[in-house]
Design an enzyme around this catalytic site. Structure first.
Site, PDB file in Angstrom:
ATOM      1  N   PHE A 104      -1.043  -8.017   1.046  1.00 35.16           N
ATOM      2  CA  PHE A 104      -1.151  -9.414   0.634  1.00 35.16           C
ATOM      3  C   PHE A 104       0.233 -10.050   0.849  1.00 35.16           C
ATOM      4  CE2 PHE A 104      -1.685 -13.007  -2.190  1.00 35.16           C
ATOM      5  CZ  PHE A 104      -3.029 -13.318  -2.041  1.00 35.16           C
ATOM      6  N   ASP A 181       0.558  -1.796  -5.666  1.00 32.06           N
ATOM      7  CA  ASP A 181      -0.048  -3.076  -6.032  1.00 32.06           C
ATOM      8  C   ASP A 181      -1.521  -2.768  -6.297  1.00 32.06           C
ATOM      9  OD1 ASP A 181      -1.471  -5.456  -6.089  1.00 32.06           O
ATOM     10  OD2 ASP A 181      -0.211  -6.444  -4.590  1.00 32.06           O
ATOM     11  N   TYR A 206      -6.780 -11.169 -13.250  1.00 26.01           N
ATOM     12  CA  TYR A 206      -7.791 -12.218 -13.045  1.00 26.01           C
ATOM     13  C   TYR A 206      -8.964 -11.788 -12.170  1.00 26.01           C
ATOM     14  CZ  TYR A 206      -4.227 -13.196  -9.369  1.00 26.01           C
ATOM     15  OH  TYR A 206      -3.281 -13.088  -8.379  1.00 26.01           O
ATOM     16  N   LYS A 207      -8.879 -10.576 -11.586  1.00 23.96           N
ATOM     17  CA  LYS A 207      -9.986 -10.143 -10.722  1.00 23.96           C
ATOM     18  C   LYS A 207     -10.978  -9.335 -11.567  1.00 23.96           C
ATOM     19  CE  LYS A 207      -6.869 -10.035  -6.754  1.00 23.96           C
ATOM     20  NZ  LYS A 207      -7.385 -11.142  -5.954  1.00 23.96           N
ATOM     21  N   ARG A 354     -16.352 -11.135   2.434  1.00 23.69           N
ATOM     22  CA  ARG A 354     -16.140 -10.105   1.393  1.00 23.69           C
ATOM     23  C   ARG A 354     -17.185 -10.293   0.308  1.00 23.69           C
ATOM     24  NH1 ARG A 354      -9.972 -10.085  -0.863  1.00 23.69           N
ATOM     25  NH2 ARG A 354     -10.727 -12.059  -1.706  1.00 23.69           N
TER      26      ARG A 354
HETATM   27  C1  LIG Z   1      -3.139  -7.521  -3.460  1.00 23.23           C
HETATM   28  C2  LIG Z   1      -2.661  -8.791  -4.055  1.00 23.23           C
HETATM   29  N1  LIG Z   1      -1.359  -8.929  -4.384  1.00 23.23           N
HETATM   30  C3  LIG Z   1      -0.886 -10.080  -4.918  1.00 23.23           C
HETATM   31  C4  LIG Z   1      -1.734 -11.157  -5.157  1.00 23.23           C
HETATM   32  C5  LIG Z   1      -1.218 -12.427  -5.754  1.00 23.23           C
HETATM   33  O1  LIG Z   1      -0.164 -12.263  -6.618  1.00 23.23           O
HETATM   34  P1  LIG Z   1       0.163 -13.255  -7.812  1.00 23.23           P
HETATM   35  O2  LIG Z   1      -0.579 -12.745  -9.014  1.00 23.23           O
HETATM   36  O3  LIG Z   1       1.633 -13.197  -7.953  1.00 23.23           O
HETATM   37  O4  LIG Z   1      -0.322 -14.615  -7.439  1.00 23.23           O
HETATM   38  C6  LIG Z   1      -3.096 -11.040  -4.842  1.00 23.23           C
HETATM   39  C7  LIG Z   1      -4.005 -12.179  -5.078  1.00 23.23           C
HETATM   40  O5  LIG Z   1      -5.164 -12.156  -4.833  1.00 23.23           O
HETATM   41  C8  LIG Z   1      -3.557  -9.844  -4.267  1.00 23.23           C
HETATM   42  O6  LIG Z   1      -4.837  -9.711  -3.918  1.00 23.23           O
END
Ligand SMILES: Cc1ncc(COP(=O)(O)O)c(C=O)c1O
Length: 399
Positions: A104, A181, A206-207, A354
């Site tokens: 990401f 991550d 949030y997911k 997706r």
């Molecule tokens: C793998 C991944 N990393 C980071 C993020 C976004 O990070 P942040 O919470 O800092 O907006 C997302 C957002 O969907 C994500 O899917």
């Protein structure tokens, strides 16, 4: 598994890997905290002061950590910066940060900035097919010049799951720190960050944890690193016992709580508090089992009814996260057409649809229905006609 715990939006929701739906308990906890604010104003802090720490046992269960190794704070991006400011210690020839070409973007922005500051470089593990990563390439990147590596537990586009324990061991054997991550795995599968010995991890809530848009993120710091002083200190990471003495000298909290910086959003933590309560009494292994049953079912339906769509998510369970990605040259138009039919899928450039069947609330019947709709669209070409009539939507502003 817990559908009744959620305020399900109308239609069929398959976008829980972007933003989970609202648990009733999240609504209730926010309401309660609002009322506390209304009634008590600043006196509410008696109750709110250690709200983030009070959530750590429930979060630790989700990521296989000890409670003092995790904290809800910041965002993935902010937490990555905070951890890198502490853990990235380039020395001599060991300056490289490893990540992957399929990460990401925000992770790469953060990592690149630290590599540049440390006189190192960001080494990206390439993808052979543009969708997945090959284990040989991941391992080959872990050379003796690597100071730190960050990998996604599950790739956000293809849904490929990486081998957390194998890569952690390999990176550490090469002398690097290894972090994860876990945005696309927390709440969808089991983790063992403490046992596997990962150095650190970041994620969002949030997911699959369903704590709401912009919910506070989370971080894990293995207890072996708790003696370090955070590189981005702030008063909320001070030892709670003397935080309000307001001394000029920073005394870090013991544990991951030290990585908080400023005053947390109590309303946002309240939503997380409610969302975490939905997982109480659920084993993450059961959640993972249900998630695999749903993704198996969706893959079988797609194999049978949608032969022109390519399944890019790996089929072996050990290599699959919580969503299924289908590639098709008309994926954008198919996604927009599904939206018009009351389905919320998610589209990723240039050609990925997706679909996330979430263990806690998606039913197999919903998957039957959506695959039936896709078949109908591909047969009728309806999705392309809408485009000619100028009715496309990008649906691009979701993460
Ligand atoms: C793998 C991944 N990393 C980071 C993020 C976004 O990070 P942040 O919470 O800092 O907006 C997302 C957002 O969907 C994500 O899917």
């Amino acid at each position: 598994m817990r559908r009744g715990a959620f305020a399900m939006p109308s239609g069929i929701y398959l976008d829980g890997n972007s933003l989970g739906v609202m648990p009733h308990a999240a609504h209730a906890r926010v309401q309660e905290r609002l009322e506390q604010w209304q009634r008590h104003a600043a006196l509410g802090w008696d109750d709110w002061f250690d709200l983030a720490e009070s959530l750590s046992p429930a979060i630790a269960r989700l990521v296989g950590a000890r409670p003092h190794e995790v904290i809800a704070t910041g965002s993935i991006t902010a937490n990555l910066h905070a951890l890198l400011a502490t853990l990235y210690r380039p020395e001599g020839q060991r300056r490289v940060i490893v990540a992957t070409a399929l990460d990401f973007p925000t992770d790469l922005y953060a990592l690149e900035s630290w590599a540049a500051r440390g006189g190192g470089e960001l080494r990206l593990v390439p993808s052979r097919d543009g969708q997945t990563l090959h284990p040989d390439d991941l391992h080959a990147a872990l050379q003796g010049d690597v100071a730190l590596a960050l990998f996604p537990t599950v790739l956000y586009r293809s849904g490929q799951m990486l081998d957390v324990s194998g890569l952690t061991r390999a990176g550490q054997a090469a002398g690097a720190l290894v972090g994860w991550d876990a945005a696309h795995s927390i709440g969808a599968t089991t983790h063992e960050f403490h046992e596997t010995g990962a150095d650190f991890a970041v994620w969002c809530h949030y997911k699959y944890v369903n704590a709401g848009p912009g919910a506070p993120g989370g971080l894990f710091l293995h207890e072996r690193w708790h003696h370090l002083t955070p590189g981005l200190p702030g008063w909320w990471g001070n030892d709670k016992s003397n935080q309000f003495e307001m001394t000029p000298r920073y005394r870090k909290a013991i544990g991951a709580g030290a990585y908080q910086t400023g005053t947390p959003s109590i309303l946002a933590l309240a939503a997380l508090e409610g969302a975490l309560s939905v997982f109480a009494g659920l084993e993450m292994a059961e959640v993972r089992q249900r998630s695999l049953e749903l993704t198996d079912y969706l893959i079988a339906l797609a194999d049978r009814h949608l032969p022109e769509m390519r399944i890019v998510t790996p089929r072996p369970h050990a290599e699959r996260g919580g969503h299924v990605s289908l590639s098709h040259p008309e994926a954008r138009q198919l996604s927009a057409a599904l939206r018009r039919l009351g389905v919320v899928p998610d589209y990723r450039e240039p050609d990925i649809l997706r679909l996330a069947p979430v263990a806690l609330y998606t039913t197999p019947a919903e998957l039957d229905e959506v695959v039936g709709m896709l078949r109908g669209l591909l047969d009728s070409g309806e999705h392309l006609r809408a485009q000619e009539a100028g009715q496309t939507e990008t649906g691009g502003r979701v993460t």
